[in-house]
Every structure is written in C-alpha cells, then in structure tokens.
Design a protein around this motif. Sequence first.
Motif, PDB file in Angstrom:
ATOM      1  N   LEU A   1       7.022  -7.308  44.519  1.00  0.00           N
ATOM      2  CA  LEU A   1       6.638  -6.495  45.671  1.00  0.00           C
ATOM      3  C   LEU A   1       6.174  -7.382  46.828  1.00  0.00           C
ATOM      4  CD1 LEU A   1       6.199  -3.566  46.665  1.00  0.00           C
ATOM      5  CD2 LEU A   1       3.855  -3.750  45.840  1.00  0.00           C
ATOM      6  N   LEU A   2       5.400  -8.416  46.528  1.00  0.00           N
ATOM      7  CA  LEU A   2       4.884  -9.316  47.558  1.00  0.00           C
ATOM      8  C   LEU A   2       5.991 -10.130  48.217  1.00  0.00           C
ATOM      9  CD1 LEU A   2       1.651 -10.697  45.819  1.00  0.00           C
ATOM     10  CD2 LEU A   2       1.737  -9.174  47.796  1.00  0.00           C
ATOM     11  N   PHE A   3       6.951 -10.597  47.408  1.00  0.00           N
ATOM     12  CA  PHE A   3       7.995 -11.478  47.924  1.00  0.00           C
ATOM     13  C   PHE A   3       9.282 -10.738  48.275  1.00  0.00           C
ATOM     14  CE2 PHE A   3       5.147 -14.523  46.198  1.00  0.00           C
ATOM     15  CZ  PHE A   3       5.401 -15.710  46.872  1.00  0.00           C
ATOM     16  N   ASN A   4       9.397  -9.498  47.806  1.00  0.00           N
ATOM     17  CA  ASN A   4      10.577  -8.692  48.098  1.00  0.00           C
ATOM     18  C   ASN A   4      11.864  -9.429  47.729  1.00  0.00           C
ATOM     19  OD1 ASN A   4      11.891  -6.358  48.950  1.00  0.00           O
ATOM     20  ND2 ASN A   4      12.199  -7.170  51.017  1.00  0.00           N
ATOM     21  N   THR A   5      11.891  -9.995  46.535  1.00  0.00           N
ATOM     22  CA  THR A   5      13.074 -10.726  46.076  1.00  0.00           C
ATOM     23  C   THR A   5      13.174 -10.640  44.564  1.00  0.00           C
ATOM     24  OG1 THR A   5      14.202 -12.875  46.093  1.00  0.00           O
ATOM     25  CG2 THR A   5      11.827 -12.907  45.858  1.00  0.00           C
ATOM     26  N   SER A   6      14.397 -10.842  44.067  1.00  0.00           N
ATOM     27  CA  SER A   6      14.619 -10.927  42.621  1.00  0.00           C
ATOM     28  C   SER A   6      15.164 -12.299  42.235  1.00  0.00           C
ATOM     29  CB  SER A   6      15.600  -9.835  42.169  1.00  0.00           C
ATOM     30  OG  SER A   6      15.041  -8.557  42.365  1.00  0.00           O
ATOM     31  N   ASP A   7      15.187 -13.218  43.202  1.00  0.00           N
ATOM     32  CA  ASP A   7      15.688 -14.573  42.959  1.00  0.00           C
ATOM     33  C   ASP A   7      14.654 -15.356  42.152  1.00  0.00           C
ATOM     34  OD1 ASP A   7      16.793 -17.064  42.960  1.00  0.00           O
ATOM     35  OD2 ASP A   7      16.842 -17.310  45.140  1.00  0.00           O
ATOM     36  N   HIS A   8      15.041 -15.779  40.957  1.00  0.00           N
ATOM     37  CA  HIS A   8      14.092 -16.465  40.071  1.00  0.00           C
ATOM     38  C   HIS A   8      13.705 -17.855  40.575  1.00  0.00           C
ATOM     39  CE1 HIS A   8      15.296 -13.202  37.421  1.00  0.00           C
ATOM     40  NE2 HIS A   8      14.233 -13.471  36.706  1.00  0.00           N
TER      41      HIS A   8
ATOM     42  N   MET B   1      11.010   3.555  38.795  1.00  0.00           N
ATOM     43  CA  MET B   1      11.117   2.239  38.135  1.00  0.00           C
ATOM     44  C   MET B   1      12.532   1.673  38.273  1.00  0.00           C
ATOM     45  SD  MET B   1       8.208   1.350  37.095  1.00  0.00           S
ATOM     46  CE  MET B   1       8.244   0.135  35.792  1.00  0.00           C
ATOM     47  N   LYS B   2      13.501   2.499  38.688  1.00  0.00           N
ATOM     48  CA  LYS B   2      14.872   2.007  38.867  1.00  0.00           C
ATOM     49  C   LYS B   2      14.943   0.987  39.980  1.00  0.00           C
ATOM     50  CE  LYS B   2      17.126   6.241  37.258  1.00  0.00           C
ATOM     51  NZ  LYS B   2      17.992   7.375  37.646  1.00  0.00           N
ATOM     52  N   ASN B   3      13.993   1.090  40.941  1.00  0.00           N
ATOM     53  CA  ASN B   3      14.011   0.188  42.078  1.00  0.00           C
ATOM     54  C   ASN B   3      13.200  -1.084  41.848  1.00  0.00           C
ATOM     55  OD1 ASN B   3      15.478   2.107  43.575  1.00  0.00           O
ATOM     56  ND2 ASN B   3      13.593   3.194  44.091  1.00  0.00           N
ATOM     57  N   THR B   4      12.666  -1.240  40.638  1.00  0.00           N
ATOM     58  CA  THR B   4      11.761  -2.349  40.362  1.00  0.00           C
ATOM     59  C   THR B   4      12.414  -3.706  40.575  1.00  0.00           C
ATOM     60  OG1 THR B   4      10.553  -1.037  38.753  1.00  0.00           O
ATOM     61  CG2 THR B   4      10.284  -3.397  38.617  1.00  0.00           C
ATOM     62  N   PHE B   5      13.678  -3.854  40.184  1.00  0.00           N
ATOM     63  CA  PHE B   5      14.326  -5.161  40.261  1.00  0.00           C
ATOM     64  C   PHE B   5      15.082  -5.342  41.577  1.00  0.00           C
ATOM     65  CE2 PHE B   5      13.900  -4.282  35.733  1.00  0.00           C
ATOM     66  CZ  PHE B   5      13.253  -5.428  35.325  1.00  0.00           C
ATOM     67  N   ALA B   6      14.977  -4.401  42.462  1.00  0.00           N
ATOM     68  CA  ALA B   6      15.661  -4.542  43.738  1.00  0.00           C
ATOM     69  C   ALA B   6      14.912  -5.523  44.628  1.00  0.00           C
ATOM     70  CB  ALA B   6      15.744  -3.195  44.429  1.00  0.00           C
ATOM     71  N   GLY B   7      15.630  -6.256  45.428  1.00  0.00           N
ATOM     72  CA  GLY B   7      14.978  -7.182  46.356  1.00  0.00           C
ATOM     73  C   GLY B   7      15.954  -8.138  46.951  1.00  0.00           C
TER      74      GLY B   7
END
Length: 346
Positions: free
Chosen positions: A278-285, A340-346
Amino acid sequence: MNTSSYKIKLLFWLPLAIMLLFILNISLGSITIPFPDVLAIITGGEGDSVSWKNIILNFRLPKALAALVVGAGLSISGLQMQTLFRNPLAGPFVLGISSGASLGVALLLLAGVSVYGVGLFNFTNWLVAIAASTGSGLVLILVMIVSLRVRDSMTLLIIGLMFGSLTGAVVSILQYFSTGEEVQVYLFWTFGSLGGLNWSEVLILSIILLVGLSLNFILVKPLNALLLSENYAKSLGLNVKQARFLIILSTSLLAGSITAFCGPIAFIGLAVPHLTRLLFNTSDHKVLIPAVAMTGAIIMLVCDMVAQLPGSDMILPINAITSLLGAPVVIWIILRRGSMKNTFAG
C-alpha cells in the motif's frame, strides 16, 4: 512527484525511521535512563552508571537488535508465501513450520523435562531453540519432499495446513496429560519474547537473516513471474519446482529460526507485506523485498516499545501486541481497497 522519486525518498526515510526508533527502543524500560547516557553508552562511552551500561549492553541492545531481525525476517517470509500461493491470507507459518517448532518445544517442556532444574537452567534457551529447530526441521523435510511431488502450490498449501493440524493435535494431547506447571511454562513460550536472547543468539539470527535475504534477491525474478500464475512463469522458462523449493527453504530458515529463539510471533508476516504494498503501490519484489524488511523492522520496534509499558515493571506478551496492531492493519487495508482481489495490484 513521480513514482520513482516517491520510492527513492521512502527508501531513504525508512532507514532513518529505523535509526530513531532503535535508539528510542533502547531508551525505554522499567528503569529510566537519561537519553544522553543512552547515546553515550551505545557509541562506546561509559555513561554515569555502571548498572545502566550493563542494562543497555546486555539486555536492551540485544533485544532491540532482535526486534529488527524478527520484524524483517517474518515480513519477508510472509511476502514470499503470499506470492507463492497468490493468497493474501498466507503467512510465514502456513506450511506448518511454526507448528513443528511448537511440537518440538512441547515435547521438551511437557514430556517431563523441567527447564527450571538447576543443571539445565543455564542452557534453557539453547535447549528450547534446539527442540524448536528439530521440530520445524522435520516438518520442513516433509514439506520439501511433498513440494517435489505435487504439481501446484495450492495443493502444497493444503498439505502444509494439514501438517499444522496434525502437530497441533499432538501438542493438545501432550497438554492434556501434563501438569499445570508444565502447561504454564509452555504457554509462556507461546507468548513470544524478544528479551531472553543473548549476543550469540542474536548473532545466529542475524546470520540466518542475511542468508534468507541473499536467497530472496536471487528469487526476485521468479517471485515476480509467480505473481501472475505458475503457468505464466513456466511459459517464461522458469523451473517452478526449483523456485518453489528455494522459496520454501528461505521461508523455513527465517520463520523456523525466529520461532526457535523467540517463540511464535503472529501477524507481522501477514500484515506487513500488505502495508508495504500500500505504501509503495507496487508488486515488484526488487522494491518490495528491502521495503518489507525495513517496514517489518519498524513495526516490530514499535510493538516492542508498546509491550514494555514504559515506566512500568510489567512487560506484555509480544505476540499479543503484534496481533492487536496487525489485525486492524489487515482490516483497514481490506476496507481501503474494497476487496482482497486487489491486494497484489500495483
């Protein structure tokens, strides 16, 4: 402000927050130590009291370092499990690693071995750590064998949950046949604790964290590929079974060793990855791994400060504090995103 600039600045502020909270954590406790003396002692000075120096160097400093390692390790473990299973409710203990550690400790504490015996007193922490490591290690071996045979991660998740249920059932039986004193000792262990570690134990945990982090940075591309699906990852040429094996190994090293030395600590591994996304708005590891580690360290330092009840002689169970703070975070994120479907969006 563009996204890249935001991430760079946030990665700058997180270490600064860690430094400030680390010093504040060392300053707080049942005994009031003036802040200038705290700074003098941790920078190599003497301070105004020998007892203050002993308290800071032999209790508060190892505890604060343990909070950093525990927060970072559990948060990274949770991130890996959520990515591997594509399940926002997955945490570092879904594969039964914690349950295996609990079983090992239960066999030690509930099967007739008293940790308060005179001959065992000085070795209590190590005995408990060895018992927990043995239990989590046996579960890890079983999970590893299963991971090489099953085709998809969801099946592995279900089997891991079954391992946890089996070990939990054995622990319940042991508790039923144990004395009240033995059950109480075991219950205290399940509360979790950062304050019982010495420098050698903190060093071991730190080394394991570095090994886990190293594995994580090697797994950045596989973790990013697994975000979409295992089939997509295979289409990119990823060896899914090998990647799954390394992810489980890394998680087990981190979560298993932390549980062995500090007991089971809830919600950090579940809540922190969501908060960091949420803080970084990304899913890039590539961004998430260091960010999750630092955010986990920050939250663990805050939880430890709350548990200390500054100015009081009482110390609350760290496991209870992490749950009290972690559960509202997950609820807030769900309400903010709407699903929760949007959890991994970013």
